[in-house]
Motif scaffolding. Sequence first.
Motif, short mmCIF file in Angstrom:
data_model
loop_
_atom_site.label_atom_id
_atom_site.label_comp_id
_atom_site.label_asym_id
_atom_site.label_seq_id
_atom_site.Cartn_x
_atom_site.Cartn_y
_atom_site.Cartn_z
N LEU A 178 2.49 1.50 -3.40
CA LEU A 178 1.46 2.05 -4.35
C LEU A 178 0.96 3.66 -4.39
O LEU A 178 1.12 4.01 -5.36
N GLU A 179 0.82 4.22 -3.50
CA GLU A 179 0.60 5.18 -2.71
C GLU A 179 1.92 6.50 -3.31
O GLU A 179 1.66 6.82 -4.13
N LYS A 180 3.20 5.08 -3.40
CA LYS A 180 4.55 6.64 -3.15
C LYS A 180 4.13 6.58 -5.44
O LYS A 180 5.04 7.62 -5.87
N THR A 218 0.58 -1.03 -0.39
CA THR A 218 0.04 0.60 0.19
C THR A 218 1.23 0.98 0.04
O THR A 218 0.63 1.92 -0.46
N VAL A 219 1.92 0.87 0.92
CA VAL A 219 2.42 2.44 1.40
C VAL A 219 3.41 2.80 -0.99
O VAL A 219 3.53 3.77 -1.12
N LYS A 276 1.65 6.43 -7.39
CA LYS A 276 0.57 7.11 -7.80
C LYS A 276 0.92 8.63 -7.84
O LYS A 276 1.12 9.51 -8.86
N GLU A 277 2.39 9.05 -6.91
CA GLU A 277 2.91 10.18 -6.85
C GLU A 277 4.27 10.49 -7.07
O GLU A 277 4.33 11.61 -7.24
#
Length: 90
Positions: free
Chosen positions: A48-50, A45-46, A52-53
Amino acid sequence: MNPAATTEAGILSRVIQPETGGWDKAAATAILSFSFSDEDRERMTVLLEKAKEDTLDETERTELKNFQRAGRTLELMKARARLSLQQAVA
C-alpha cells in the motif's frame, strides 16, 4: 444488467449472499476467526505504501489486487457469519 453486477465483487456477493445468514453457529464462529497473518498484513502495508508512491511493479500490483480480492471475500463471508449468529440469538 447493472455494470456493478458483473464485477468480481458483485459476483462474489451473489455467491456468498452476506445478507441471508443461515449458517450454523459452529461454521459462523469458525469463519469469524479467519484473518490475515501478521506477515500478510505487513506485506499489505508495504504494498500500500508503494502504491501511494506509485512505485509498484507489475508483480506487486497483481499481488496487491490479490490481497484486495481475498479481503473482500473474507468481508462478505464474515458479514454472513455475523448475521447468522444474530439470527441464532433471536
